[in-house]
Write an enzyme that holds these catalytic residues in place. Structure first.
Site, PDB file in Angstrom:
ATOM      1  N   GLY A  32      -6.480   1.945   5.025  1.00 52.13           N
ATOM      2  CA  GLY A  32      -7.063   0.842   5.777  1.00 52.13           C
ATOM      3  C   GLY A  32      -6.024  -0.224   6.069  1.00 52.13           C
ATOM      4  CE1 TYR A  33      -1.843  -0.432   3.773  1.00 54.40           C
ATOM      5  CE2 TYR A  33       0.183  -0.344   5.038  1.00 54.40           C
ATOM      6  CZ  TYR A  33      -0.461  -0.423   3.822  1.00 54.40           C
ATOM      7  OH  TYR A  33       0.283  -0.495   2.679  1.00 54.40           O
ATOM      8  CB  SER A  34      -4.318  -0.031  12.194  1.00 60.78           C
ATOM      9  OG  SER A  34      -2.985   0.423  12.143  1.00 60.78           O
ATOM     10  CB  SER A  59       5.209   0.669  17.915  1.00 67.04           C
ATOM     11  OG  SER A  59       5.926  -0.544  17.922  1.00 67.04           O
ATOM     12  CG  ASN A  60       9.226   5.215  17.878  1.00 68.19           C
ATOM     13  OD1 ASN A  60       8.737   5.273  16.746  1.00 68.19           O
ATOM     14  ND2 ASN A  60       9.522   6.295  18.575  1.00 68.19           N
ATOM     15  CD  GLU A  73       1.990   5.505   7.723  1.00 68.46           C
ATOM     16  OE1 GLU A  73       1.041   5.921   8.409  1.00 68.46           O
ATOM     17  OE2 GLU A  73       2.176   4.299   7.481  1.00 68.46           O
TER      18      GLU A  73
END
Length: 395
Positions: A127-129, A380-381, A244
């Site tokens: 539960g991060y984003s 994101s990159n 991750e």
């Protein structure tokens, strides 16, 4: 740095190959080869098989049920399981929460939670984003307010991968609304059976149900479920994300998929000759193979440095960026090689003059669309490039 594995490490590789040959279920292997989604039973079956050899908690020390491997052994297992078309292990418990608890958890938390991860009793999700906090996790708004011996949680999490199978979730929550962005965040464990939690499926572009959104309404969680100290969860979050991102890079899977692409291009005839002899397509394959070899060497270098404690923190971001770009390029080239057979509709609806459809062609479009996420999730990159810049040029 010596890039050659020792005789002992190559003997270990042979042991891993023999284990996979004798124990990887053919039905699961076929699903992975054909990009067919696995169900909960498939994941649980493979989880149990790996644990039967004590190979599940690859990064865990022996005293907590792990095999006590070094980095090279973990690297070899990662490569060989990918090459054998074994499924990825569900990382949330064994590769993410497990290392967090080993570093930040209390002895009581370790004794209570780690065995349930290994024996499969507990399935964890992340539960991060949140709808307004993805790559910028510091802007999360889910609140946890202390009330006696409990926290009361209100808010929403999204993109919760395989949450439909989970019974537990680890969350980042804001415990101090007045603090600066990265401060005032805590890391807390939640039982998904707790009243006030609702999980809703999110249907992805390729039609699958892999992710979910989770709603928390006055959810009471014991204070003892806090990992680390209150308002110091950002340190834990960064530690977990390093694990991750390295996992997302998946060089072993890219090596496998490149070999499959080259074999496909060798037997696909375009304009009277194998596609692999087409100069433009051959150029794309060559560039991808060069990038993949570079990231493989980088990965080995990082492993070597980490064994001596010399590795810096930005390497996981480098591996994540290049690894995800390579996977997306391989997905795209595979669709190009398949042509009409890779259209995003069932094979029986292909045009009458279409070429014979390979067994795994039907899932090529699904893999392509699903893996567009790789350069976004886990940070994101674009964010990863900022991390690299700050780490390399700070001061």
């Amino acid at each position: 740095m010596d890039l050659q594995f020792t005789k002992e490490e190559e003997d270990f590789r042979d042991e891993v190959k023999a284990f996979l040959r004798d124990n990887l279920p053919k039905d699961i292997q076929r699903k992975v080869r054909n990009n067919t989604p696995l169900d909960k039973a498939d994941y649980e079956n493979w989880h149990a098989i790996m644990q039967s050899r004590n190979w599940l908690g690859m990064t865990w020390p022996v005293e907590h049920g792990g095999p006590g491997w070094n980095n090279y052994q973990r690297h070899i297992v990662g490569e060989e399981t990918a090459l054998a078309y074994a499924p990825r292990l569900v990382a949330f418990g064994v590769a993410m929460l497990g290392p967090v608890l080993l570093k930040f958890g209390t002895e009581e938390q370790k004794a209570d939670i780690l065995p349930g991860i290994l024996d499969g009793i507990d399935w964890w999700c992340q539960g991060y984003s949140e709808p307004g906090a993805g790559s910028d996790l510091a802007s999360l708004k889910t609140r946890a307010v202390r009330d006696g011996d409990d926290y009361i949680i209100n808010g929403q999490k999204t993109w919760t991968t395989l949450g439909q199978y989970a019974n537990k979730i680890f969350c980042l929550v804001r415990t101090d609304a007045a603090a600066k962005a990265q401060e005032g965040i805590s890391f807390i464990l939640v039982d998904l059976d707790t009243p006030g939690i609702e999980m809703r499926p999110i249907k992805l572009i390729e039609g699958g149900h892999e992710v979910n959104e989770v709603f928390f309404t006055d959810v009471r969680v014991p204070v003892s479920n806090l990992v680390g100290k209150e308002n110091e969860g950002w340190t834990i979050a960064k530690y977990l994300l390093t694990h991750e991102r390295t996992n997302i890079a998946g060089t072993g899977f890219a090596i496998r998929d490149l070999a499959a692409l080259k074999a496909l291009a060798a037997k696909t005839i375009r304009n009277g000759k194998p596609l692999i002899e087409d100069p433009l397509f051959a150029k794309e394959i060559a560039e991808t193979e060069i990038d993949l070899e570079a990231i493989r060497i980088t990965n080995l270098r990082v492993l070597s440095e980490s064994e001596t404690g010399a590795a810096s923190g930005y390497e996981s971001s480098m591996l994540k960026i290049k690894g995800t770009v390579i996977v997306q390029r391989l997905n795209s080239l595979t669709r190009q090689a398949l042509g009409a057979a890779a259209a995003p509709f069932p094979a029986e609806k292909l045009p009458a003059n279409a070429l014979t459809v390979p067994e795994d062609a039907a899932a090529a479009a699904a893999a392509y669309f699903n893996n567009r996420k790789l350069s976004i999730f886990g940070g994101s990159n674009e964010i990863q490039r900022n991390i690299i810049a700050k780490d390399l040029f700070r001061g």
